[in-house]
Scaffold this motif. Structure first.
Motif, PDB file in Angstrom:
ATOM      1  N   GLU A 185     -10.977  -4.871  14.433  1.00  0.00           N
ATOM      2  CA  GLU A 185     -11.972  -4.999  14.470  1.00  0.00           C
ATOM      3  C   GLU A 185     -12.145  -6.641  14.563  1.00  0.00           C
ATOM      4  OE1 GLU A 185     -14.752  -3.642  11.679  1.00  0.00           O
ATOM      5  OE2 GLU A 185     -14.259  -1.096  12.233  1.00  0.00           O
TER       6      GLU A 185
ATOM      7  N   GLU B 287      -5.170  -6.844   2.398  1.00  0.00           N
ATOM      8  CA  GLU B 287      -6.294  -6.605   1.760  1.00  0.00           C
ATOM      9  C   GLU B 287      -6.117  -7.886   0.425  1.00  0.00           C
ATOM     10  OE1 GLU B 287      -9.187  -4.952   2.248  1.00  0.00           O
ATOM     11  OE2 GLU B 287      -7.717  -3.562   4.614  1.00  0.00           O
TER      12      GLU B 287
ATOM     13  N   ASP C  72      -0.604   3.703  -0.255  1.00  0.00           N
ATOM     14  CA  ASP C  72      -1.450   5.085   0.693  1.00  0.00           C
ATOM     15  C   ASP C  72      -1.276   5.120   1.986  1.00  0.00           C
ATOM     16  OD1 ASP C  72      -3.357   7.044   1.545  1.00  0.00           O
ATOM     17  OD2 ASP C  72      -4.395   6.693  -0.407  1.00  0.00           O
TER      18      ASP C  72
ATOM     19  N   GLU D 246      -7.632  -0.824  10.989  1.00  0.00           N
ATOM     20  CA  GLU D 246      -8.347  -1.161  11.789  1.00  0.00           C
ATOM     21  C   GLU D 246      -9.488  -1.886  11.652  1.00  0.00           C
ATOM     22  OE1 GLU D 246      -9.341   1.155  14.046  1.00  0.00           O
ATOM     23  OE2 GLU D 246      -7.169   2.189  13.933  1.00  0.00           O
ATOM     24  N   ARG D 247      -9.463  -1.965  10.313  1.00  0.00           N
ATOM     25  CA  ARG D 247     -10.491  -3.798  10.135  1.00  0.00           C
ATOM     26  C   ARG D 247     -10.352  -4.599  10.753  1.00  0.00           C
ATOM     27  NH1 ARG D 247     -12.331  -1.392   5.128  1.00  0.00           N
ATOM     28  NH2 ARG D 247     -10.007  -1.879   4.162  1.00  0.00           N
TER      29      ARG D 247
ATOM     30  N   HIS E 208       0.475  -1.345  -0.171  1.00  0.00           N
ATOM     31  CA  HIS E 208      -0.149   0.129  -0.324  1.00  0.00           C
ATOM     32  C   HIS E 208       1.167   1.484  -0.158  1.00  0.00           C
ATOM     33  CE1 HIS E 208      -3.112  -2.487   0.530  1.00  0.00           C
ATOM     34  NE2 HIS E 208      -3.037  -2.812   1.805  1.00  0.00           N
TER      35      HIS E 208
ATOM     36  N   ALA F 228      -3.409   6.260   4.319  1.00  0.00           N
ATOM     37  CA  ALA F 228      -4.445   5.766   4.321  1.00  0.00           C
ATOM     38  C   ALA F 228      -5.455   4.893   4.093  1.00  0.00           C
ATOM     39  CB  ALA F 228      -5.685   6.991   3.508  1.00  0.00           C
ATOM     40  N   VAL F 229      -5.013   4.126   2.912  1.00  0.00           N
ATOM     41  CA  VAL F 229      -5.571   2.650   3.298  1.00  0.00           C
ATOM     42  C   VAL F 229      -5.200   1.671   3.585  1.00  0.00           C
ATOM     43  CG1 VAL F 229      -5.603   0.674   1.475  1.00  0.00           C
ATOM     44  CG2 VAL F 229      -5.581   3.031   0.719  1.00  0.00           C
ATOM     45  N   THR F 230      -3.428   1.981   4.282  1.00  0.00           N
ATOM     46  CA  THR F 230      -3.164   1.135   5.208  1.00  0.00           C
ATOM     47  C   THR F 230      -3.707   1.406   6.982  1.00  0.00           C
ATOM     48  OG1 THR F 230      -0.770   1.079   4.407  1.00  0.00           O
ATOM     49  CG2 THR F 230      -0.659   0.898   6.790  1.00  0.00           C
ATOM     50  N   GLN F 231      -4.169   2.791   6.783  1.00  0.00           N
ATOM     51  CA  GLN F 231      -5.079   3.089   8.276  1.00  0.00           C
ATOM     52  C   GLN F 231      -5.625   1.872   8.053  1.00  0.00           C
ATOM     53  OE1 GLN F 231      -3.251   4.207  11.036  1.00  0.00           O
ATOM     54  NE2 GLN F 231      -4.805   3.585  12.562  1.00  0.00           N
ATOM     55  N   GLN F 232      -6.522   2.124   7.570  1.00  0.00           N
ATOM     56  CA  GLN F 232      -8.208   1.721   7.219  1.00  0.00           C
ATOM     57  C   GLN F 232      -8.162  -0.292   7.134  1.00  0.00           C
ATOM     58  OE1 GLN F 232      -9.411   2.822   3.735  1.00  0.00           O
ATOM     59  NE2 GLN F 232      -9.924   4.412   3.506  1.00  0.00           N
ATOM     60  N   SER F 233      -6.929  -0.716   6.187  1.00  0.00           N
ATOM     61  CA  SER F 233      -6.632  -2.078   6.869  1.00  0.00           C
ATOM     62  C   SER F 233      -6.794  -2.067   8.137  1.00  0.00           C
ATOM     63  CB  SER F 233      -5.717  -2.579   6.192  1.00  0.00           C
ATOM     64  OG  SER F 233      -5.780  -2.060   4.686  1.00  0.00           O
TER      65      SER F 233
END
Length: 244
Positions: free
Chosen positions: A129, A162, A116, A125-126, A114, A118-123
């Motif tokens: 979860e 991802e 980006d 957080e998932r 990644h 931001a993409v890493t941070q979203q990953s």
């Protein structure tokens, strides 16, 4: 009747695969397929060649003959990092976390593709979860965690890519029964989220209760294939692997 590779949207197709580590091949003419959004298990004894099959798919075994096609692309001449970049995450047997790195740093290692942040941070957080315990212990050194927690780190690291396809190699090995059940619930959650799963597992009962279809390997060949439900009631499987 089983669905053929032509009946579904095939994500992974392997044809007549022969592979090994030296002069003598371990795999002998393996053919199988995994449809997009499917959960497939590969079961068999220790020496069946299951891990070798996964290593061939992910490019860790260069001596291969045959066809491996993923999402329409031929993998046979690609390097391991190129294959990962196409969306195949391989969680190896034995976990292989970085013990002197924190949980979060271990996870971020899986997001190398990644660009980006931001993409890493979203990953990330998932993954938190999926495994709330990892969020609680994000700054803990991975080497200080239990075997089950390290397995969560290893799976989480794979999910940071991802992936389109998650390959799991003996994820229950060495774990307590309750932890094994918890991990398989997470694998089902991952599958329900839209990730295709290919599982190699010695816990045959759990594998067949998790997967939709399964292949049985023996001595480097596919001996039986069918729906997981059918194989659970197949006398050959019940006697050889379930002790019934």
């Amino acid at each position: 009747m089983q669905a053929s590779a032509n009946d579904k949207d095939v994500l992974l197709e392997i044809g007549d695969l022969t592979a090994g580590y030296g002069a003598q091949p371990v795999l002998h003419g393996i053919s199988l397929h995994v449809a997009r959004n499917e959960f497939v298990a590969v079961i068999g004894a220790n020496t069946a060649g299951k891990s070798t099959l996964l290593r061939a798919i992910s490019g860790l075994l260069p001596q291969c003959k045959g066809r491996i096609v993923f999402d329409g692309k031929d993998l046979t001449k690609l390097k391991a990092h190129e294959i990962a970049g196409l969306g195949i995450a391989h969680v190896p047997e034995g976990r292989h976390v970085f013990p002197e790195m924190t949980v979060e740093d271990n996870l971020r290692m899986g997001a190398y593709a990644h660009a980006d942040q931001a993409v890493t941070q979203q990953s990330l957080e998932r993954v938190f979860e999926l495994f709330p315990r990892l969020k609680e212990r994000r700054m803990q050194y991975a080497g200080s965690m239990s075997g089950g927690e390290q397995q969560m780190v290893a799976v989480g690291r794979g999910m940071m890519l991802e992936p389109k396809l998650l390959i799991l190699d003996e994820p229950s090995l060495g774990l307590a029964p309750l932890v094994v059940e918890e991990m398989h619930q997470r694998f089902l959650d991952i599958h329900r989220s839209g990730v295709t799963v290919l599982l190699v597992e010695q816990n045959v009962s759990l594998a067949l209760h998790s997967a939709e279809r399964a292949y049985v390997m023996s001595s480097g060949s596919i001996e039986i294939e069918g729906s997981a439900r059918e194989l659970l009631h197949d006398d050959r499987i019940r006697k050889a692997y379930l002790g019934i």
